[in-house]
Design a protein around this motif. Structure first.
Motif, PDB file in Angstrom:
ATOM      1  N   CYS A   1       0.831  -1.209   0.000  1.00  0.00           N
ATOM      2  CA  CYS A   1       0.000   0.000   0.000  1.00  0.00           C
ATOM      3  C   CYS A   1       0.863   1.255   0.000  1.00  0.00           C
ATOM      4  O   CYS A   1       0.614   2.204  -0.762  1.00  0.00           O
ATOM      5  CB  CYS A   1      -0.925  -0.005   1.216  1.00  0.00           C
ATOM      6  SG  CYS A   1      -2.011   1.429   1.347  1.00  0.00           S
ATOM      7  N   LEU A   2       1.900   1.280   0.819  1.00  0.00           N
ATOM      8  CA  LEU A   2       2.809   2.425   0.861  1.00  0.00           C
ATOM      9  C   LEU A   2       3.530   2.596  -0.465  1.00  0.00           C
ATOM     10  O   LEU A   2       3.699   3.716  -0.965  1.00  0.00           O
ATOM     11  CB  LEU A   2       3.818   2.248   1.995  1.00  0.00           C
ATOM     12  CG  LEU A   2       3.260   2.400   3.414  1.00  0.00           C
ATOM     13  CD1 LEU A   2       4.266   1.898   4.442  1.00  0.00           C
ATOM     14  CD2 LEU A   2       2.908   3.858   3.691  1.00  0.00           C
ATOM     15  N   GLY A   3       3.963   1.476  -1.050  1.00  0.00           N
ATOM     16  CA  GLY A   3       4.644   1.554  -2.335  1.00  0.00           C
ATOM     17  C   GLY A   3       3.743   2.073  -3.434  1.00  0.00           C
ATOM     18  O   GLY A   3       4.136   2.917  -4.242  1.00  0.00           O
ATOM     19  N   LEU A   4       2.517   1.576  -3.478  1.00  0.00           N
ATOM     20  CA  LEU A   4       1.561   2.042  -4.480  1.00  0.00           C
ATOM     21  C   LEU A   4       1.261   3.525  -4.310  1.00  0.00           C
ATOM     22  O   LEU A   4       1.157   4.269  -5.297  1.00  0.00           O
ATOM     23  CB  LEU A   4       0.270   1.230  -4.395  1.00  0.00           C
ATOM     24  CG  LEU A   4       0.359  -0.246  -4.826  1.00  0.00           C
ATOM     25  CD1 LEU A   4      -0.933  -0.976  -4.475  1.00  0.00           C
ATOM     26  CD2 LEU A   4       0.641  -0.352  -6.319  1.00  0.00           C
ATOM     27  N   SER A   5       1.140   3.965  -3.079  1.00  0.00           N
ATOM     28  CA  SER A   5       0.890   5.384  -2.826  1.00  0.00           C
ATOM     29  C   SER A   5       2.054   6.231  -3.301  1.00  0.00           C
ATOM     30  O   SER A   5       1.873   7.279  -3.931  1.00  0.00           O
ATOM     31  CB  SER A   5       0.645   5.617  -1.327  1.00  0.00           C
ATOM     32  OG  SER A   5      -0.484   4.902  -0.881  1.00  0.00           O
ATOM     33  N   GLY A   6       3.279   5.771  -3.020  1.00  0.00           N
ATOM     34  CA  GLY A   6       4.460   6.518  -3.451  1.00  0.00           C
ATOM     35  C   GLY A   6       4.627   6.549  -4.951  1.00  0.00           C
ATOM     36  O   GLY A   6       5.165   7.501  -5.519  1.00  0.00           O
ATOM     37  N   ALA A   7       4.154   5.505  -5.623  1.00  0.00           N
ATOM     38  CA  ALA A   7       4.323   5.412  -7.073  1.00  0.00           C
ATOM     39  C   ALA A   7       3.211   6.111  -7.837  1.00  0.00           C
ATOM     40  O   ALA A   7       3.235   6.152  -9.065  1.00  0.00           O
ATOM     41  CB  ALA A   7       4.384   3.945  -7.493  1.00  0.00           C
ATOM     42  N   GLY A   8       2.219   6.639  -7.130  1.00  0.00           N
ATOM     43  CA  GLY A   8       1.095   7.234  -7.821  1.00  0.00           C
ATOM     44  C   GLY A   8       0.347   6.207  -8.646  1.00  0.00           C
ATOM     45  O   GLY A   8      -0.064   6.469  -9.775  1.00  0.00           O
ATOM     46  N   ALA A   9       0.176   5.006  -8.084  1.00  0.00           N
ATOM     47  CA  ALA A   9      -0.461   3.902  -8.800  1.00  0.00           C
ATOM     48  C   ALA A   9      -1.932   4.203  -9.034  1.00  0.00           C
ATOM     49  O   ALA A   9      -2.521   5.088  -8.391  1.00  0.00           O
ATOM     50  CB  ALA A   9      -0.324   2.622  -7.985  1.00  0.00           C
ATOM     51  N   PRO A  10      -2.556   3.471  -9.954  1.00  0.00           N
ATOM     52  CA  PRO A  10      -4.000   3.634 -10.159  1.00  0.00           C
ATOM     53  C   PRO A  10      -4.748   3.525  -8.836  1.00  0.00           C
ATOM     54  O   PRO A  10      -4.454   2.658  -8.008  1.00  0.00           O
ATOM     55  CB  PRO A  10      -4.349   2.472 -11.098  1.00  0.00           C
ATOM     56  CG  PRO A  10      -3.091   2.227 -11.859  1.00  0.00           C
ATOM     57  CD  PRO A  10      -1.979   2.482 -10.889  1.00  0.00           C
ATOM     58  N   SER A  11      -5.703   4.410  -8.649  1.00  0.00           N
ATOM     59  CA  SER A  11      -6.369   4.505  -7.349  1.00  0.00           C
ATOM     60  C   SER A  11      -7.037   3.199  -6.939  1.00  0.00           C
ATOM     61  O   SER A  11      -7.111   2.874  -5.747  1.00  0.00           O
ATOM     62  CB  SER A  11      -7.408   5.625  -7.379  1.00  0.00           C
ATOM     63  OG  SER A  11      -8.359   5.395  -8.409  1.00  0.00           O
TER      64      SER A  11
END
Length: 574
Positions: free
Chosen positions: A231-241
């Protein structure tokens, strides 16, 4: 005539079995109480604070309160609540508390970081991946910097999967997540920025592939700690919501009433397989209630491949019919299924045996998730290899079968000078040494020098009260203070399989210790013998301990009966 100890064995087995059957669910499974986790809770509150701050504020506050209450007297944290202080949980908990409220948590964070520095700091961590993770959490909280850390080569995922699968194995999801976090905290420049853009897309695709095989959306391995890292990685990467939202919803749905998160969400299958095996060994193999358990276990066999691990259908994971298939849990389930003899389950059993054999390394060993991996925390593993041998022999293979022979040769070459073996997923040296002795005993090789040295190592390690402990510093039997039911049961079963007679004093003292440790409700207390993060975080499993105790006592009772019959026959001849 039966001795008092013999009568106690019978009464103990009966009480434990009936208690376990009373706890059994209608579908044949058993509920498994999972321990609350410092890593899972600290990771979850950090992830929700960053990815879902307003909606999850109450959950974040509750998790922070739980973390503060779970501190040890020295200011640190263990892997689970009440466990001895360990470096990584202390770093992660302190970083998360500082991230949430630097001013309000100043004193507990200061004490924790002072403790970390007193033990050599993050630099004292031998595992580079874990050390990098700890530095990243500190940097995320504003307590450090990742610029000097070795860069995570996310572009590895641009290569065909067969070229990186063995290097990353089960760490592929945290590998991607940590690379995303590193790029967020220290953005690449120049050509590295262009390469990262392509690698980022490959990383998102890889995480999507992992999640596609999970039991729940947003769940990665059923591990709240890992879900939080992703979750932290996805947030940092600006991943699809939607990807981030799935991890947020997963964490929100699994918070406990006291504000904590469990170490794992689904351990019913592996624990249930230990119980089913133990009840069968204790004389209940034909019991209809146990037949239901085997039916449930068969129903959890995976009928879909898991492409990220290059695993075909036919194996088992720890969560249920989906999730990460692995060799350790599959061997446990097969061991339980082999006790039944139900005609309707024969094809599934044969399919599982073929699956396990197909996962053998080229060297003859077995790891856990990916064959021939170079990731140290996956394999090869003496415990898993020995258990796979035990399952193969029970399934009808001969000791001369090429797969079995190669595995035994590998085990011969991997014995430590003191006669012991390690296990990747259980602490200390007792489980691995015991399982190897079982394998050699099952193969009819109790006189083999390897079996002799393993047997002698276990006997040297037996504590004065008859039990076995972990050997916390890596030397079997070096901790005389305490034994556990799990380690004592492993050792007792192994010594019997290794040729020791049931009436030997050392055997009797081990059985007597297990009997004395039984609680009034008929069950046994669980020790922290199961590995969550190797050498860093352990947990208890309330099903495994009872399965192991029943297996050991059932084998002991059978051996006693054989000894009594043999003695009576000898007397009659005289």
């Amino acid at each position: 005539m039966c001795s008092a100890l013999d009568s106690r064995v019978e009464a103990s087995i009966t009480q434990a079995a009936e208690t376990m059957f009373a706890l059994q669910r209608p579908d044949g499974s058993w509920p498994n109480r999972r321990p609350t986790a410092v890593l899972g809770t600290a990771g979850a509150v950090a992830a929700l604070h960053i990815a879902d701050r307003e909606r999850s504020r109450d959950l974040v506050d509750g998790g922070a309160r739980w973390l503060l209450a779970a501190r040890n007297a020295d200011g640190g944290w263990g892997g689970v609540g009440g466990a001895p202080t360990q470096l990584v949980p202390t770093v992660i908990a302190a970083a998360s508390l500082h991230l949430l409220d630097p001013a309000g948590h100043r004193e507990p964070v200061r004490r924790a970081l002072d403790l970390v520095r007193a033990h050599g700091g993050v630099e004292a961590l031998a595992d580079p991946g874990i050390a990098h993770l700890a530095r990243t959490f500190l940097a995320l909280a504003g307590l450090g910097d990742v610029k000097g850390s070795r860069r995570i080569p996310l572009e590895l995922l641009l290569l065909p999967r067969r070229l990186w699968r063995g290097r990353l194995s089960f760490r592929v999801a945290p590998f991607v997540a940590m690379a995303f976090l590193q790029a967020h905290l220290a953005p690449p420049a120049g050509l590295g920025r262009l390469l990262y853009r392509s690698a980022r897309r490959a990383g998102l695709r890889t995480l999507a592939r992992v999640e596609a095989g999970e039991n729940e959306r947003g769940g990665y391995g059923g591990d709240n700690w890992l879900v939080a890292v992703v979750c932290l990685g996805l947030s940092g990467a600006g991943a699809p919501s939607a990807m981030t939202a799935d991890t947020v919803d997963y964490l929100r749905s699994h918070v406990q009433a006291d504000g904590s998160w469990h170490i794992m969400q689904g351990l019913d299958l592996i624990g249930g397989s230990f119980v089913a095996r133990g009840l069968a060994q204790a004389g209940y193999a034909r019991d209809e209630r146990l037949a239901r358990a085997r039916q449930w276990l068969r129903g959890c066999q995976q009928d879909q491949p898991f492409p990220v691990f290059d695993a075909p259908p036919g194996g088992w994971g720890w969560e249920g019919p989906r999730g990460w298939p692995n060799f350790l849990d599959s061997a446990n389930v097969l061991s339980a299924l082999q006790t039944g003899g139900e005609a309707e389950g024969e094809e599934q059993l044969r399919r599982g045996l073929r699956w396990l054999q197909s996962r053998q390394d080229r060297t003859g060993s077995w790891g856990t998730f990916v064959p021939d991996t170079t990731l140290a925390n996956d394999g090869p593993c003496p415990y898993v290899t020995a258990q796979a041998v035990d399952v193969a022999l029970t399934g009808g293979a001969s000791p001369d079968h090429p797969s079995v022979r190669r595995a035994l040769d590998w085990l011969r070459a991997r014995q430590r000078p003191d006669g012991t073996y390690e296990a990747l997923w259980y602490r200390g040296l007792t489980p691995g040494t015991a399982m190897v002795l079982v394998a050699f005993g099952r193969a009819g090789l109790t006189a083999d020098p390897v079996a002799r040295r393993a047997r002698e190592a276990l006997l040297r390690a037996q504590l004065p009260d008859g039990s076995w402990g972990p050997g916390d510093t890596g030397i079997l039997g070096d901790d005389p203070a305490r034994g556990t039911v799990e380690e004592t049961a492993w050792a007792l079963r192994a010594l019997l399989a290794g040729g020791m007679p049931a009436d030997a004093p050392r055997i009797r003292s081990a059985a007597d210790w297990i009997l004395a440790a039984q609680q009034p409700d008929g069950l046994w207390p669980a020790g922290q013998v199961c590995m969550h993060v190797r050498n860093l975080a352990y947990y208890v499993d309330g099903l495994i301990v009872n399965g192991l105790a029943l297996t050991a006592l059932g084998g002991y009772r059978s051996a006693l009966a054989t000894t009594t019959t043999t003695t009576a026959a000898e007397k009659e001849e005289v």
